[in-house]
Design a protein around this motif. Structure first.
Motif, PDB file in Angstrom:
ATOM      1  N   CYS A 245       1.915 -16.731 -21.116  1.00 61.55           N
ATOM      2  CA  CYS A 245       2.172 -16.268 -22.489  1.00 61.55           C
ATOM      3  C   CYS A 245       3.662 -16.114 -22.757  1.00 61.55           C
ATOM      4  CB  CYS A 245       1.467 -14.949 -22.739  1.00 61.55           C
ATOM      5  SG  CYS A 245      -0.322 -15.106 -22.715  1.00 61.55           S
ATOM      6  N   GLY A 246       4.437 -15.986 -21.707  1.00 63.76           N
ATOM      7  CA  GLY A 246       5.882 -15.857 -21.886  1.00 63.76           C
ATOM      8  C   GLY A 246       6.577 -15.925 -20.548  1.00 63.76           C
TER       9      GLY A 246
ATOM     10  N   ASP B 116       2.702 -21.269 -32.429  1.00 65.99           N
ATOM     11  CA  ASP B 116       2.145 -20.522 -31.306  1.00 65.99           C
ATOM     12  C   ASP B 116       0.648 -20.342 -31.559  1.00 65.99           C
ATOM     13  OD1 ASP B 116       4.621 -20.341 -30.165  1.00 65.99           O
ATOM     14  OD2 ASP B 116       4.971 -18.264 -30.759  1.00 65.99           O
TER      15      ASP B 116
ATOM     16  N   ASN C  45       0.175 -25.917 -23.090  1.00 66.36           N
ATOM     17  CA  ASN C  45       1.025 -24.729 -23.092  1.00 66.36           C
ATOM     18  C   ASN C  45       2.425 -25.181 -22.686  1.00 66.36           C
ATOM     19  OD1 ASN C  45       2.394 -22.445 -21.866  1.00 66.36           O
ATOM     20  ND2 ASN C  45       0.433 -21.352 -21.854  1.00 66.36           N
TER      21      ASN C  45
ATOM     22  N   SER D  95      10.437 -18.842 -22.871  1.00 62.68           N
ATOM     23  CA  SER D  95       9.295 -19.360 -23.628  1.00 62.68           C
ATOM     24  C   SER D  95       8.401 -18.201 -24.026  1.00 62.68           C
ATOM     25  CB  SER D  95       8.509 -20.351 -22.771  1.00 62.68           C
ATOM     26  OG  SER D  95       7.440 -20.905 -23.521  1.00 62.68           O
ATOM     27  N   GLY D  96       7.826 -18.281 -25.212  1.00 63.48           N
ATOM     28  CA  GLY D  96       6.790 -17.353 -25.631  1.00 63.48           C
ATOM     29  C   GLY D  96       7.256 -15.922 -25.784  1.00 63.48           C
ATOM     30  N   TYR D  97       6.321 -15.003 -25.524  1.00 60.43           N
ATOM     31  CA  TYR D  97       6.573 -13.585 -25.746  1.00 60.43           C
ATOM     32  C   TYR D  97       7.145 -12.960 -24.485  1.00 60.43           C
ATOM     33  CZ  TYR D  97       5.849  -8.719 -27.021  1.00 60.43           C
ATOM     34  OH  TYR D  97       6.042  -7.394 -27.313  1.00 60.43           O
TER      35      TYR D  97
ATOM     36  N   PRO E 199       2.616 -20.362 -25.901  1.00 58.74           N
ATOM     37  CA  PRO E 199       3.894 -20.725 -26.516  1.00 58.74           C
ATOM     38  C   PRO E 199       3.917 -22.199 -26.915  1.00 58.74           C
ATOM     39  CG  PRO E 199       4.233 -19.672 -24.362  1.00 58.74           C
ATOM     40  CD  PRO E 199       2.774 -20.011 -24.474  1.00 58.74           C
ATOM     41  N   ARG E 200       4.483 -22.449 -28.072  1.00 56.94           N
ATOM     42  CA  ARG E 200       4.569 -23.837 -28.539  1.00 56.94           C
ATOM     43  C   ARG E 200       5.781 -24.547 -27.950  1.00 56.94           C
ATOM     44  NH1 ARG E 200       7.841 -24.491 -33.662  1.00 56.94           N
ATOM     45  NH2 ARG E 200       8.987 -22.563 -33.939  1.00 56.94           N
TER      46      ARG E 200
ATOM     47  N   ALA F 121       9.190 -24.372 -24.891  1.00 56.11           N
ATOM     48  CA  ALA F 121       9.827 -23.744 -23.727  1.00 56.11           C
ATOM     49  C   ALA F 121      11.123 -24.486 -23.439  1.00 56.11           C
ATOM     50  CB  ALA F 121       8.902 -23.814 -22.516  1.00 56.11           C
TER      51      ALA F 121
END
Lengths: 458, 458
Positions: free
Chosen positions: A298-299, B209, B220, B302-304, B314-315, B317
């Motif tokens: 997710c991150g 996302d 991902n 990437s992402g949160y 995540p869309r 990275a």
């Protein structure tokens, strides 16, 4: 008295205003924002619909709201319907990608835009407004609500409240927070959810960031974490953690039949998300969403991520890892298996923390309330315009309700969402027409609910 | 006239003030901060030391400063010494980890704290102050400076200026920006540098996302990038990109002899950095720092990555990848090999951008100026208190000087740094006593420099 359709239509402007008021109140559990204010507002909303509120806050965490509505003079005092909703929302970030303020509740082209509008504020408002409409004729049964404030962080306090207040929440069936229409305008409802094992992985290789010239002598936290993550899964999505799939059951033939009718539309989803990769086959997607566990990053963050060049060896790296689980998988067991896998692969130095855990759940698909959901949906949306699936691909605390309120409690998710509502993402919205239909459906479903036993006997 | 030691001691308070003034002026090339103001200030500093300034800005990028000082009446008009410095610094982030303001130039316990204090402001100030001292007796040769403003981003404009202004910068030897003492207070100087191939890798799997429940149907970006990165290198640091090591030469016996005297102290470095992993063997470290190429992840995002839980796919990275290169490796060739490797491994979707490229360089270790560096260092620091290595483990544009000013130009890095100066990291500093010694050394070296030919003949 007016027909249901007319009473719903007359109520709509007032219901939209109530939704806007609620959407303008942020309540972000993961950031600790606006929780008390949100609770106060919901208290007002329940009282306005003729109910009573009790805020349960003696067990820590964000308070759980209990609301109760008495049956009318002609209602069944011995039938109880329980609604589950959550008042917390996901963080609105990244803010710069919103076209309208995330807590502005602005209406544009038939949609109300707000973080939480679809997940899950519209459904709570539709339910309270439906009750308000039915108060004119008297409620047909007792109605209870459990509205929690930690769903978006895995409901850590909910089990404590469910255990202590199990008798307060006793019911004959539970209607879950949310459901959505797909791209073909077919309402997708579910009677279960996947579990969640949400981990944070941390690598720490030094006390300070180091000039990257010294790469021959200094481990790199970003490399450690990247290499460790890459061992968990193959590039074609097979999770290679030993024992990860051990508890996964092959679905029964009747579940497989339902899966074949899963209306999930891969082409529409691909277009909605703007997917760049190869599209998964439709049948495989339908089955996987119901029956297969997943593992997502997710991150991830480490080192310098600003503009331009910075030549540095990061001292620390962090990643968030989300596993969706299917029935019989246990989040704590999965966390242990991932820990063991990392140890075995030479990554004992990677710290693993379980941030959130939730068990999977599925209702008995032969329970009579399943029949009422299907029948009233057919009346409102039309035959073939809805589908009730054994579980949602996402997560919620259904399993806790079963555990504390009775394993036989059927739980069905009904709601006003739409597939392009962008829940959890920027520009979340709810379509006004979906909200209106959900209001009408909820009026009909509540009216029909007390006849559950007749159905069971028929 | 006073002895050198006394003249240096008398000058010190003024020199420290000059350094503070310079350190209080940010000039951050990668963020485009404070460049014109920094150039103006250096112009004043050169004029104050009796020189003339020309700002070269007709070829784009941050301007290159040319400064020139005439020989005195008794100086050698036909001997020219060229100094190379850079006026840009690394970004100061993460700001919260600084104990003092990064542009405050505060002095605490014998150290002056500032981003750029050690890399590379103290050396420029020491050189100008040394010239100022020598002006009292007349300079012994012609002195030139090339002070560029893009070193920290890989010197993209420098080749243009060197090519066009090659005759302006002609010299008999070049003294490079910086050198440092190690943990045993031994001054480490170098006559070369590694090259750099700095890439940004980007994965983009969707337009938005996506709720992580949909992991079975959506790629991902964080997984793609993580998996791609993990194919580049084994967990034990061997780079497995095909052809990566092809151009790497085995060092000659005489270079290996020098490497054995490399005073790099693995235990001290491990303690300085607070390294958590297994320490590399001392001999292997000394050789690797001089002769082996590296590949570092400098950052990944990437992402949160905020607090708590967010369940999202995540869309996009991004990662920053830094390869340090040894003689005969070519940064553009390396970038192509990494591109081909990713294609071959099934990651053609990963976008690769070359953000910065720099070739490796080594001086001829038999050139007479090498002898003068060693002899004057012995006089100032003492026998065994310094070491001149064939190259630095880091990067600088030495190769460009060789290419445009002559392949035979010897280039030696001399300076006032210390191993715990924390260059590129929070709390960068310079020790006042190192600054003072460097000032004295520079006075002696400049005086001795014109006798280079006598040495060559002797």
């Amino acid at each position: 008295m007016l027909q249901v359709e007319d009473r719903v239509a007359n109520r709509l402007p007032q219901a939209i205003q109530a939704l806007q008021r609620y959407c303008r109140q942020p309540g972000i559990s993961s950031q600790g924002v606006g929780i008390p204010e949100t609770i106060d507002l919901i208290g007002q909303m329940v009282i306005e619909a003729g109910g009573q509120v009790r805020v349960l806050n003696d067990l820590g965490g964000n308070p759980v709201i209990y609301a109760e509505f008495e049956p009318g003079p002609e209602g069944s005092a011995d039938k109880t319907l329980l609604f589950y909703n959550h008042y917390d929302v996901q963080p609105p970030e990244p803010l710069e990608e919103w076209n309208y303020p995330p807590f502005g509740a602005e209406i544009h082209e038939g949609k109300l835009f707000a973080r939480g509008a679809s997940d899950n504020k519209a459904d709570l408002v539709a339910r309270l407004q439906a009750i308000s409409i039915l108060q004119e004729e008297g409620l047909p049964c007792r109605i209870k609500f459990l509205i929690e404030g930690e769903e978006e962080i895995g409901s850590p306090s909910l089990p404590l409240y469910l255990e202590k207040y199990a008798s307060l929440f006793q019911a004959d069936a539970c209607v879950w927070e949310w459901a959505q229409k797909n791209a073909e305008e077919k309402l997708e409802m579910v009677a279960g959810a996947k579990g969640l094992c949400y981990l944070e992985l941390t690598s720490e290789t030094a006390d300070i960031d180091i000039h990257s010239a010294y790469a021959p002598v200094a481990d790199n936290a970003a490399w450690r974490l990247t290499q460790a993550l890459a061992t968990l899964k193959t590039a074609d999505h097979r999770i290679v953690v030993e024992g990860f799939y051990d508890e996964v059951e092959h679905p029964s033939e009747s579940l497989k039949d339902i899966a074949r009718n899963n209306p999930y539309d891969t082409a529409a989803a691909s277009s909605l998300y703007g997917l760049k990769g190869k599209m998964i086959a439709a049948d495989a997607a339908r089955a996987a969403l119901l029956f297969e566990p997943t593992m997502s990053i997710c991150g991830i963050e480490s080192g310098y991520t600003g503009v331009g060049v910075k030549t540095v060896i990061p001292r620390r790296a962090k990643a968030k890892l989300d596993c969706r689980l299917v029935p019989r998988q246990d989040p704590e067991d999965i966390a242990r298996k991932i820990r063991r896998h990392l140890d075995k692969m030479g990554f004992a130095d990677i710290h693993v923390e379980l941030l959130s855990a939730s068990h999977p759940f599925r209702s008995d698909m032969n329970h009579p309330v399943i029949g009422i959901v299907n029948a009233t949906a057919a009346a409102v949306y039309g035959e073939g315009r809805y589908a009730l699936m054994p579980n949602y691909p996402g997560t919620g605390p259904m399993h806790l309700f079963a555990r504390y309120l009775g394993q036989q409690l059927p739980i069905v998710a009904i709601g006003s969402g739409w597939w392009d509502d962008r829940i959890h993402a920027p520009n979340e919205s709810i379509r006004i027409k979906d909200f209106e239909e959900a209001l009408g459906y909820m009026v009909r479903f509540i009216r029909e609910f007390p006849r559950m036993d007749q159905r069971a006997e028929s």
